[in-house]
Design an enzyme around this catalytic site. Structure first.
Site, PDB file in Angstrom:
ATOM      1  N   ASN A  81     -56.488   3.862  35.936  1.00  0.00           N
ATOM      2  CA  ASN A  81     -58.418   3.584  36.087  1.00  0.00           C
ATOM      3  C   ASN A  81     -59.273   5.501  36.356  1.00  0.00           C
ATOM      4  O   ASN A  81     -58.514   5.684  35.986  1.00  0.00           O
ATOM      5  CB  ASN A  81     -58.273   2.973  38.013  1.00  0.00           C
ATOM      6  CG  ASN A  81     -57.750   1.657  37.947  1.00  0.00           C
ATOM      7  OD1 ASN A  81     -58.225   0.402  37.297  1.00  0.00           O
ATOM      8  ND2 ASN A  81     -57.424   1.729  38.936  1.00  0.00           N
ATOM      9  N   HIS A  82     -60.358   5.154  35.584  1.00  0.00           N
ATOM     10  CA  HIS A  82     -61.043   6.249  35.683  1.00  0.00           C
ATOM     11  C   HIS A  82     -62.046   6.218  36.667  1.00  0.00           C
ATOM     12  O   HIS A  82     -62.621   5.303  37.353  1.00  0.00           O
ATOM     13  CB  HIS A  82     -61.838   5.793  34.562  1.00  0.00           C
ATOM     14  CG  HIS A  82     -61.122   6.387  33.215  1.00  0.00           C
ATOM     15  ND1 HIS A  82     -61.642   6.892  32.140  1.00  0.00           N
ATOM     16  CD2 HIS A  82     -60.163   5.945  33.487  1.00  0.00           C
ATOM     17  CE1 HIS A  82     -60.444   7.049  30.993  1.00  0.00           C
ATOM     18  NE2 HIS A  82     -59.462   6.324  32.089  1.00  0.00           N
ATOM     19  N   GLN A  83     -62.540   7.217  36.868  1.00  0.00           N
ATOM     20  CA  GLN A  83     -64.251   7.382  38.111  1.00  0.00           C
ATOM     21  C   GLN A  83     -65.020   6.711  37.499  1.00  0.00           C
ATOM     22  O   GLN A  83     -65.650   6.860  36.366  1.00  0.00           O
ATOM     23  CB  GLN A  83     -64.109   8.878  38.856  1.00  0.00           C
ATOM     24  CG  GLN A  83     -65.077   9.037  39.569  1.00  0.00           C
ATOM     25  CD  GLN A  83     -65.712  10.515  40.152  1.00  0.00           C
ATOM     26  OE1 GLN A  83     -65.086  11.363  38.867  1.00  0.00           O
ATOM     27  NE2 GLN A  83     -66.249  11.026  40.869  1.00  0.00           N
ATOM     28  N   THR A  89     -66.953   8.368  33.036  1.00  0.00           N
ATOM     29  CA  THR A  89     -66.599   7.786  33.244  1.00  0.00           C
ATOM     30  C   THR A  89     -65.196   8.540  32.531  1.00  0.00           C
ATOM     31  O   THR A  89     -63.971   8.380  33.036  1.00  0.00           O
ATOM     32  CB  THR A  89     -66.012   6.413  32.978  1.00  0.00           C
ATOM     33  OG1 THR A  89     -66.803   6.015  31.837  1.00  0.00           O
ATOM     34  CG2 THR A  89     -67.094   5.033  33.513  1.00  0.00           C
TER      35      THR A  89
END
Length: 212
Positions: A81-83, A89
């Site tokens: 998962n990315h920010q 992202t």
């Protein structure tokens, strides 16, 4: 005991002469992967099916006993998962040369541990996303993408994965959840096999009630 052998959860290859099915527990090296007795995968290397499990996230993959994991199944952990609460992202902090520290955990979409119950059957090429909880006795169809929690003793298919039906009525499911056959001794389970593998569900119901 069949062929005079006692089932051993620490045996890597439970089928003589065949190395493409292994009991997972005795092969584990990553302490953040916890798998119960007699869970197997149709492959020779389980940990290669667990992706993006990074130490700094602290998440775990926890799988119960007697699960059946088909070839090609992937467990996608929180590190994938990315920010998403910022303009970009792009994970600059993971790549060399970029002047960025890791974001705070509160800024990442971390979803916690991934937890699979007992006696769960996961079909070929299914993908289990981070933070998902799958209940005891559930069936996950081939090629399913599981991104939300799955109730015990249900049949689930598709992308996105959806429940198509319960395997049994609610009272039977309650009996099974209380009975927890997977926690009994090898000797007890061997004696229970005629019940656990019978399609006569009324007989099974009667026997479970006797033994609860």
């Amino acid at each position: 005991m069949k062929d005079g052998k006692i089932p051993n959860p620490m045996t890597i290859h439970p089928i003589a002469g065949y190395d493409k099915e292994i009991y997972v527990k005795p092969t584990l090296k990553n302490p953040n992967i916890i798998v119960g007795d007699f869970t197997y995968i149709a492959d020779s290397d389980f940990e290669s099916h667990v992706t993006h499990l990074y130490e700094w996230n602290g998440d775990k993959l926890i799988i119960g006993k007697f699960c059946q994991i088909a070839a090609g199944v992937e467990f996608v952990m929180n590190g994938a998962n990315h920010q998403m609460n910022a303009v970009s992202t792009f994970p600059f902090y993971t790549l060399e040369g970029w002047d960025m520290d890791a974001p705070l955990k509160k800024d990442l979409p971390l979803k916690g541990d991934t937890v699979i119950g007992n006696d769960v059957w996961i079909g070929q090429n299914a993908v289990i996303m981070a933070g998902v909880h799958i209940g005891d006795g559930a069936i996950i169809g081939a090629n399913a993408i599981v991104a939300s929690n799955i109730a015990p003793y249900t049949i689930n298919v598709g992308n996105p994965c959806r429940t198509i039906k319960k395997r049994f009525d609610d009272k039977m499911i309650e009996l099974l959840e209380k009975f927890c056959w997977w926690d009994k001794s090898i000797e007890e389970i061997n004696k229970l096999i005629p019940i656990l593998t019978s399609s006569d569900l009324e007989m099974v119901r009667r026997e479970l009630k006797k033994r609860k």
